[in-house]
Design a protein around this motif. Structure first.
Motif, PDB file in Angstrom:
ATOM      1  N   TRP A   1       0.812  -1.222   0.000  1.00  0.00           N
ATOM      2  CA  TRP A   1       0.000   0.000   0.000  1.00  0.00           C
ATOM      3  C   TRP A   1       0.842   1.267   0.000  1.00  0.00           C
ATOM      4  O   TRP A   1       0.315   2.355  -0.086  1.00  0.00           O
ATOM      5  CB  TRP A   1      -0.966   0.004   1.186  1.00  0.00           C
TER       6      TRP A   1
ATOM      7  N   THR B   1       2.195   2.849  -5.545  1.00  0.00           N
ATOM      8  CA  THR B   1       1.134   3.093  -6.525  1.00  0.00           C
ATOM      9  C   THR B   1       1.621   2.622  -7.888  1.00  0.00           C
ATOM     10  O   THR B   1       2.692   3.034  -8.351  1.00  0.00           O
ATOM     11  CB  THR B   1       0.778   4.586  -6.593  1.00  0.00           C
TER      12      THR B   1
ATOM     13  N   ARG C   1      -4.921  -4.875  -6.350  1.00  0.00           N
ATOM     14  CA  ARG C   1      -5.609  -4.246  -5.216  1.00  0.00           C
ATOM     15  C   ARG C   1      -5.736  -5.221  -4.043  1.00  0.00           C
ATOM     16  O   ARG C   1      -5.597  -4.828  -2.883  1.00  0.00           O
ATOM     17  CB  ARG C   1      -6.991  -3.772  -5.647  1.00  0.00           C
TER      18      ARG C   1
ATOM     19  N   ARG D   1      -1.919   0.403  -4.748  1.00  0.00           N
ATOM     20  CA  ARG D   1      -2.829   1.435  -5.226  1.00  0.00           C
ATOM     21  C   ARG D   1      -2.677   1.536  -6.740  1.00  0.00           C
ATOM     22  O   ARG D   1      -1.602   1.265  -7.285  1.00  0.00           O
ATOM     23  CB  ARG D   1      -2.536   2.780  -4.553  1.00  0.00           C
TER      24      ARG D   1
ATOM     25  N   SER E   1      -3.097   3.795 -10.348  1.00  0.00           N
ATOM     26  CA  SER E   1      -3.189   5.102 -10.987  1.00  0.00           C
ATOM     27  C   SER E   1      -3.380   4.927 -12.481  1.00  0.00           C
ATOM     28  O   SER E   1      -2.742   4.068 -13.101  1.00  0.00           O
ATOM     29  CB  SER E   1      -1.920   5.917 -10.713  1.00  0.00           C
TER      30      SER E   1
ATOM     31  N   ASP F   1      -7.354   4.843  -7.932  1.00  0.00           N
ATOM     32  CA  ASP F   1      -7.121   5.633  -6.724  1.00  0.00           C
ATOM     33  C   ASP F   1      -6.577   7.009  -7.087  1.00  0.00           C
ATOM     34  O   ASP F   1      -6.684   7.954  -6.297  1.00  0.00           O
ATOM     35  CB  ASP F   1      -6.120   4.921  -5.811  1.00  0.00           C
TER      36      ASP F   1
ATOM     37  N   CYS G   1     -13.285  12.128  -9.712  1.00  0.00           N
ATOM     38  CA  CYS G   1     -12.512  11.636  -8.569  1.00  0.00           C
ATOM     39  C   CYS G   1     -13.288  11.801  -7.265  1.00  0.00           C
ATOM     40  O   CYS G   1     -13.255  10.921  -6.403  1.00  0.00           O
ATOM     41  CB  CYS G   1     -11.169  12.370  -8.486  1.00  0.00           C
TER      42      CYS G   1
ATOM     43  N   GLY H   1     -11.281   8.977  -5.507  1.00  0.00           N
ATOM     44  CA  GLY H   1      -9.887   9.040  -5.928  1.00  0.00           C
ATOM     45  C   GLY H   1      -9.306  10.436  -5.790  1.00  0.00           C
ATOM     46  O   GLY H   1      -9.939  11.350  -5.260  1.00  0.00           O
TER      47      GLY H   1
ATOM     48  N   ASP I   1      -8.299   3.939   4.408  1.00  0.00           N
ATOM     49  CA  ASP I   1      -9.163   3.701   3.255  1.00  0.00           C
ATOM     50  C   ASP I   1     -10.356   2.847   3.660  1.00  0.00           C
ATOM     51  O   ASP I   1     -10.586   2.588   4.848  1.00  0.00           O
ATOM     52  CB  ASP I   1      -8.371   3.059   2.107  1.00  0.00           C
TER      53      ASP I   1
END
Length: 565
Positions: free
Chosen positions: A98, A101, A124, A129, A131, A151, A180, A185, A353
Motif C-alpha cells: 500500500w 502506486t 488491489r 494502489r 493510478s 485511486d 474523482c 480518488g 481507506d
C-alpha cells in the motif's frame, strides 16, 4: 559480460501536494544510458515487470521513506496479472504494497479489457494502489477509466501546458476532479513547468502535481522542492458538510509493524527529523497504535528510560490511533481532535481507506491554516450589508448542477422602485429594507436542502432552489407586507426552470432570466413570472395587471406605483 541493467539508472521525481506544498511520494523513472530498453519493455511484459521491480530495489538503496509510484504498461499488467516480480521486490525491500502506486501507462487500445480489470483487482487485493497515467493524451476510453476506478488519475503534461490559455482544457480537468470526488480518488497533473500552469491546475481542482517547477527528476530523492504559495480558498468536499476534503492534506505516514521495538521507533525518529510520529500497523496495514515523536523521545530521554524501554515493544509507549476515513472533510478531522484528550491536540490523525488501511496522516497545523484561510476568503466575498455571498457562490452551484445533470430553478428578485424609496425614506431605511429581505430569503432557503441565496448588490438577489421548493420560497418574500420609512414596497421575482441539458452554463441561465425580469417589472404589485429556456411562453404566478406609464414615457412614473429603480 555486462548486463543490460548495468546501463540503467532510475531518477526520482517528487509528487507534491498542492494544498500543503509537501512531497507526498516519489515517482521512479527509468533512465537507460544505452539502447532503448523502454521500447523493448513495451513489447515484452516480462521485461517491463522486471523494470518495475528494479525501480523498487533502486528506491530501497536510496533509503527513501516516501511512498513510491512505479510505471507499468497497461499491457504488462493484463499479461502478467499480479506482477509477481514487483510484489517480490516490494517484500525484499521491506516496503508494504500500500506504499506503492502502480501507474498504468498507455497504450490501452489493444489491451484485453477483462484481463486488465482482473489484473487490477489482483493488485488491489495485494494492497497496491492503482493510478491511470497519461490521461488526456493517452488512449484510455472513458468506459474503461470508470471500470478501473483508479485511486489516482494523472493528467498528461500536454493538457497542463495549454491550461492557462485554454478554457476547454481547464474544463476537462475540472470534470476529472468531479469524477474523482464521486469515486473517492485523487487528481494529479504532470509536466507542470510554470506558476501559471500550477495556478490553473489548482483552480481546476488538481490535488497533486509533478514537474520541473517543483523539482526535476534526479538520481537522488529531492531533499527540498519548490513550494507554490498556498491558495486562499479551498474547495468544498464531496460530503454534505462544507469544507475541503481530507485527501487534500494527506502526508506520507511513517509506518512500522506493530511488533517493532522502542529502539526501532527511536532509530526511525532520530534518523528522520521531519517525521512527527510513527503509525504501528498490523500485517494488513491497519493502524493499531500511534507514536507521538515528542512524548516518545521524552520517555526515552528520562533517567533509565532507554534501559527500561529500548528492547521492549513500542506499543508500551504508544496511544490508540485517531483515524478518519479518506472521504472525510477537514472539519471532521477537527471533530476527532476535539473529542480526544487535550494532551493529544497536536497529534497527527491517521487517514484510512475503505479497508481500514493507513493511507497517510494529516497535521493539525495544515488543517487549521486551510480552514482559517477559507473562512477569511469567504468573509471577504460576503456583501457587507446582508452578509450574504455574491453571485459567484450561486453561479458555481448552478454550474455544478448542470454538470451533474440535475434540474434546478434560478430566480432573480429585486425591490420595485427602490431608488424612489431611497429618495423618499432615506438611504438608512432603504438599507434596512434590503437587510430584511436578505434575512427572509436566507431563513426560507435554510429550510430547504441545496437552496442558495446570493446578494448581487443594491436591491438585487439571486435564488437557486429545486423546482419543488419554489412556492414556499416565493411566498416567504412576495406575501410579506414590506415597507421602508412608512413607504409601502413590493418585490418582483423572475424564475427560469432549467431541466437537464437545457442550458450549458450559468451564463445561459442568467440570460434566460433577462426577459422574465422585464415582464415581472411590468406587472402591478408583488409579481412573479416563470419561464423555461428556449420557450417564449411565460407563466404569471403573481400580479395580474400591467402597469400603465404616465405620459413621461417608459422612464416616467407608473400610476399609483413608484417607477422601477
Amino acid at each position: 559480460m555486462p548486463s543490460w541493467t548495468d546501463h540503467l539508472r532510475f531518477a526520482f521525481q517528487p509528487v507534491v501536494n498542492l494544498t500543503t506544498g509537501s512531497v507526498t511520494a516519489m515517482e521512479l523513472l527509468a533512465r537507460p544510458e544505452r539502447g532503448d530498453v523502454l521500447a523493448q519493455a513495451r513489447r515484452s511484459p516480462e521485461l517491463d515487470g522486471e523494470l518495475a521491480a528494479l525501480a523498487v530495489r533502486s528506491a530501497a538503496r536510496r533509503e527513501t521513506l516516501l511512498p513510491l509510484h512505479v510505471n507499468v504498461f497497461a499491457g504488462t499488467a493484463a499479461d502478467l496479472g499480479g506482477l509477481a516480480s514487483l510484489g517480490k521486490a516490494v517484500r525484499e525491500a521491506g516496503r508494504r504494497p500500500w506504499e506503492v502506486t502502480v501507474d498504468l501507462v498507455p497504450p490501452f487500445t489493444h489491451v484485453p479489457r477483462p484481463a486488465l480489470l482482473s489484473a487490477v483487482a489482483a493488485l488491489r487485493d495485494d494492497g497496491f494502489r492503482i493510478s491511470a497515467d497519461g490521461v488526456g493524451d493517452g488512449d484510455v476510453p472513458l468506459r474503461l477509466l470508470a471500470a478501473l476506478d483508479p485511486d489516482l488519475i494523472k493528467v498528461d503534461g500536454t493538457v497542463v501546458t495549454r491550461m492557462p490559455d485554454d478554457p476547454g482544457c481547464r474544463g476537462v480537468v475540472a470534470g476529472l476532479r468531479r469524477f474523482c470526488d464521486d469515486t473517492g480518488g485523487q487528481l494529479a497533473v504532470e509536466g507542470v513547468e510554470t506558476e501559471l500552469q500550477c495556478a490553473a491546475a489548482r483552480e481546476a481542482g488538481a490535488q497533486l502535481a509533478q514537474g520541473n517547477l517543483f523539482g526535476p527528476a534526479a538520481r537522488l530523492p529531492a531533499a527540498d522542492v519548490y513550494r507554490p504559495a498556498a491558495p486562499m480558498a479551498t474547495p468544498a468536499g464531496p460530503s454534505g458538510r462544507t469544507g475541503p476534503p481530507v485527501l487534500d492534506f494527506v502526508q506520507p505516514a511513517a509506518l512500522l509493524p506493530v511488533t517493532a521495538s522502542a529502539e526501532d521507533v527511536r532509530a526511525l525518529l532520530t534518523g528522520s527529523p521531519a517525521v512527527s510520529g510513527v503509525v504501528l500497523v498490523d500485517t494488513a496495514g491497519v493502524p493499531v497504535r500511534a507514536v507521538d515523536r515528542d512524548r516518545f523521545l521524552l520517555s526515552l530521554s528520562g533517567r533509565y528510560g532507554h534501559a527500561l524501554y529500548a528492547d521492549r515493544p513500542a506499543v508500551r509507549l504508544a496511544d490508540l490511533p485517531r483515524t478518519v476515513g479518506e472521504h472525510a472533510t477537514a472539519w471532521e478531522v477537527l471533530d476527532v481532535m476535539a473529542a480526544d484528550h487535550r494532551s493529544r491536540t497536536g497529534d497527527d490523525v491517521t487517514v484510512v481507506d475503505d479497508r481500514g488501511r493507513c493511507v497517510g496522516v494529516v497535521h493539525l497545523a495544515d488543517i487549521v491554516r486551510a480552514l482559517a484561510e477559507s473562512r477569511v476568503e469567504e468573509a471577504a466575498r460576503l456583501n457587507p450589508l446582508t452578509r450574504l455571498p455574491g453571485s459567484d457562490t450561486v453561479n458555481a452551484e448552478v454550474d455544478r448542477r448542470i454538470a451533474d445533470g440535475r434540474e434546478f430553478a434560478l430566480s432573480w428578485l429585486d425591490v420595485d422602485g427602490f431608488k424612489q424609496i431611497n429618495d423618499g425614506a432615506g438611504f438608512a431605511a432603504g438599507d434596512e429594507l434590503i437587510r430584511a429581505v436578505g434575512r427572509t430569503l436566507a431563513e426560507a432557503a435554510a429550510g430547504q436542502s441545496g437552496a442558495r441565496v446570493g446578494h448581487i448588490g443594491g436591491d438585487d438577489f439571486l435564488l437557486l432552489a429545486d423546482p419543488s421548493g419554489l412556492e414556499p420560497l416565493a411566498s416567504a418574500v412576495l406575501d410579506t407586507p414590506w415597507s421602508a420609512g412608512g413607504i409601502p414596497a413590493t418585490l418582483s421575482l423572475a424564475t427560469v426552470l432549467c431541466p437537464p441539458g437545457s442550458v450549458a452554463d450559468h451564463h445561459q441561465a442568467a440570460a434566460c432570466l433577462a426577459p422574465l425580469k422585464k415582464s415581472a417589472k411590468r406587472l402591478r404589485g408583488a409579481s412573479w413570472v416563470l419561464g423555461r429556456p428556449g420557450s417564449a411562453r411565460q407563466e404569471v404566478r403573481r400580479g395580474n395587471a400591467l402597469r400603465v406609464p404616465e405620459p413621461g414615457g417608459p422612464g416616467g412614473a407608473v400610476r399609483g406605483v413608484p417607477a422601477p429603480g
